[in-house]
Design an enzyme around this catalytic site. Structure first.
Site, PDB file in Angstrom:
ATOM      1  N   ASP A 122      25.473  -0.273  63.957  1.00 52.29           N
ATOM      2  CA  ASP A 122      25.248  -1.721  63.942  1.00 52.29           C
ATOM      3  C   ASP A 122      25.197  -2.204  62.501  1.00 52.29           C
ATOM      4  OD1 ASP A 122      25.121  -2.057  66.726  1.00 52.29           O
ATOM      5  OD2 ASP A 122      22.984  -1.609  66.777  1.00 52.29           O
ATOM      6  N   ASP A 140      29.512  -5.222  70.484  1.00 51.75           N
ATOM      7  CA  ASP A 140      28.463  -5.957  71.199  1.00 51.75           C
ATOM      8  C   ASP A 140      28.864  -7.418  71.387  1.00 51.75           C
ATOM      9  OD1 ASP A 140      26.926  -3.613  71.108  1.00 51.75           O
ATOM     10  OD2 ASP A 140      25.872  -4.250  69.291  1.00 51.75           O
TER      11      ASP A 140
END
Length: 164
Positions: A122, A140
């Site tokens: 991330d 995402d």
């Protein structure tokens, strides 16, 4: 079946584009950042960072000792397989197929991370003053936008009872 597959080419291209964009962006961040390093992009709003997430969205189950890696791998592959089947069978209208393709691309982008790294990479961090949205990635984003499109497709076509 081949005409069905060829008429769906745009959805497979979208899913593949999501995977490529996701993996390229993660490669760029992994090549440029140390773990937990942050670079401010928009003051008091947006940073690039590098963090690892062994869990799911919002680090759900991240501290469970490793079994969750396999659970989320199986879940992502199963959901992707279901959505591929649904696209091939025309179970969604155009908006729903687009959303499904985005979910497939995002899910498989994160599957690649889990297989290669053992966790999801991330790097997008949004915040305001002392409030921080959990770091996330391009995959995402595709999953979330795809889910919104799928829900909208369901709402619109539940009302009129037809697919377009």
């Amino acid at each position: 079946m081949s005409s069905s597959v060829s008429s769906k080419t745009r959805y497979w291209v979208l899913a593949l584009a999501a995977i490529v964009l996701d993996q390229w962006s993660k490669w760029a961040v992994l090549s440029s950042f140390q773990y937990r390093e942050r670079v401010n992009v928009i003051p008091s709003f947006f940073d690039l960072t590098l963090v690892y997430n062994p869990g799911a969205a919002f680090s759900f189950l991240a501290d469970q000792g490793g079994w969750q890696k396999y659970f989320f791998l199986v879940l992502a592959v199963a959901v992707s397989a279901y959505l591929v089947r649904a696209i091939l069978r025309d179970e969604f209208a155009t908006l729903g197929k687009t959303g499904a393709a985005m979910i497939i691309g995002g899910a498989l982008g994160n599957v690649i991370d889990r297989l290669i790294h053992g966790h999801v990479v991330d790097f997008l961090l949004f915040y305001w003053q002392n409030w921080f949205y959990p770091a996330f990635n391009i995959a995402d984003s595709f999953i979330c936008v795809g889910a919104v499109l799928a829900v909208l497709d369901n709402i619109v076509h539940r009302k009129d009872g037809k697919k377009t």
